[in-house]
Scaffold this active site. Structure first.
Site, mmCIF file in Angstrom:
data_model
loop_
_atom_site.group_PDB
_atom_site.id
_atom_site.type_symbol
_atom_site.label_atom_id
_atom_site.label_comp_id
_atom_site.label_asym_id
_atom_site.label_seq_id
_atom_site.Cartn_x
_atom_site.Cartn_y
_atom_site.Cartn_z
ATOM 1 N N GLN A 103 0.821 -1.208 0.000
ATOM 2 C CA GLN A 103 0.000 0.000 0.000
ATOM 3 C C GLN A 103 0.859 1.264 0.000
ATOM 4 O O GLN A 103 2.078 1.223 0.145
ATOM 5 C CB GLN A 103 -0.949 -0.015 1.204
ATOM 6 C CG GLN A 103 -1.945 -1.163 1.116
ATOM 7 C CD GLN A 103 -3.080 -1.015 2.102
ATOM 8 O OE1 GLN A 103 -3.110 -1.676 3.125
ATOM 9 N NE2 GLN A 103 -4.034 -0.155 1.783
ATOM 10 N N HIS A 104 0.168 2.395 -0.166
ATOM 11 C CA HIS A 104 0.793 3.719 -0.171
ATOM 12 C C HIS A 104 1.783 3.816 -1.329
ATOM 13 O O HIS A 104 1.504 3.316 -2.414
ATOM 14 C CB HIS A 104 1.438 4.012 1.180
ATOM 15 C CG HIS A 104 0.558 3.679 2.347
ATOM 16 N ND1 HIS A 104 -0.714 4.193 2.501
ATOM 17 C CD2 HIS A 104 0.745 2.848 3.404
ATOM 18 C CE1 HIS A 104 -1.265 3.719 3.593
ATOM 19 N NE2 HIS A 104 -0.405 2.890 4.173
ATOM 20 N N ASP B 211 -2.680 -4.761 0.200
ATOM 21 C CA ASP B 211 -2.429 -6.085 0.779
ATOM 22 C C ASP B 211 -2.986 -6.249 2.186
ATOM 23 O O ASP B 211 -3.508 -7.313 2.542
ATOM 24 C CB ASP B 211 -0.943 -6.432 0.727
ATOM 25 C CG ASP B 211 -0.043 -5.378 1.385
ATOM 26 O OD1 ASP B 211 -0.551 -4.367 1.905
ATOM 27 O OD2 ASP B 211 1.185 -5.587 1.359
#
Length: 275
Positions: free
Chosen positions: A71-72, A227
């Protein structure tokens, strides 16, 4: 027998699992490593995915596929769909100063929590956009679209030709720092604040059961997610449950109908990740 494939493109590697759709039984699987850096050319994710799919026996017989990914982070594309610079991963901390500056720019942590339920730290996409604007303004000027790893890989599976066809989901979008999970809309004012007034294309936020395209072999492409959100779904987490994940990062996730966080008074059920 109908087969479906799940892709996990994490910080360290890409894993592909092919399952029988009605039972969930694993039919075959494959894996490939990612480069060990905090900034990575997105093409390396695609290369690892191809290797992992081959190791899993191919995907031509798969009816549907979906991507979960780290992520991010931040992947930038120009108006010709080319990658502008290597993607900054969530664990690249050069944007820590930009994050602190953004917190001050909006009036403090409470203002960010009220706006989007996320207070910028180095990992968050909005902080990396501010860093790009300040330290690589030429690359910021070239950037026509910004997306996350899961968005980019799903787009590649669908052909990856036009940045306006990028898609994401609510789970990954809520970790960017410029999407309000409370209203289900992007906060373009915060995006502009981060990018020093520049305008960029953002992925369309698809619904959880929506088909966002097809792979080259004709498999249905699902919207996927980040995830950690995918892990909470896979574990069938319910209100009151707490999930602890210890990997490249440490993550604690809880599911709640309502939360005590300021600005999150009317959220629908969602996984809340504490870094």
């Amino acid at each position: 027998m109908t087969l479906v494939a799940g892709i996990d493109s994490s910080t360290q590697s890409c894993k592909v699992i092919v399952c029988e759709s009605s039972t969930g039984e694993i039919a075959r699987e494959g894996r490939a490593s990612h480069p060990d850096h905090t900034e990575v050319a997105p093409q390396e994710w695609a290369k690892a995915l191809d290797t992992a799919i081959a190791a899993a026996g191919g995907s031509d017989d798969v009816a549907a596929v979906s991507v979960a990914a780290q992520q991010h982070g931040m992947a930038c594309l120009d108006d010709a769909s080319s990658v502008v610079r290597p993607a900054l991963l969530w664990n690249d901390t050069r944007s820590a100063g930009a994050a602190a500056e953004l917190v001050d720019d909006l009036g403090g942590p409470d203002s960010w929590a009220e706006a989007v339920g996320v207070v910028p730290v180095a990992a968050i996409t909005v902080s990396k956009l501010r860093w790009l604007a300040d330290f690589e303004p030429e690359n910021a000027d070239r950037t026509a679209a910004v997306c996350l790893p899961h968005d980019w890989l799903g787009w590649q599976l669908a052909g990856g030709r036009d940045p306006t066809t990028l898609s994401t989901d609510r789970g990954d979008a809520s970790g960017t720092g410029y999407f309000s999970a409370e209203t289900d809309f992007y906060r373009f004012d915060l995006l502009s604040l981060a990018s020093r007034g520049r305008t960029v294309q953002l992925p369309r936020v698809a619904g959880p059961a929506e088909q966002i395209g097809e792979t080259r072999s004709g498999a249905v492409l699902g919207p996927g997610t980040g995830d950690n959100a995918a892990a909470a779904l896979a574990l069938a987490a319910r209100e009151g449950d707490v999930v602890v994940s210890v990997g490249t990062s440490g993550v604690v996730s809880a599911v709640s109908i309502t939360t005590s966080c300021r600005g999150w008074r009317s959220l629908r059920p969602a996984a809340v990740t504490v870094w």
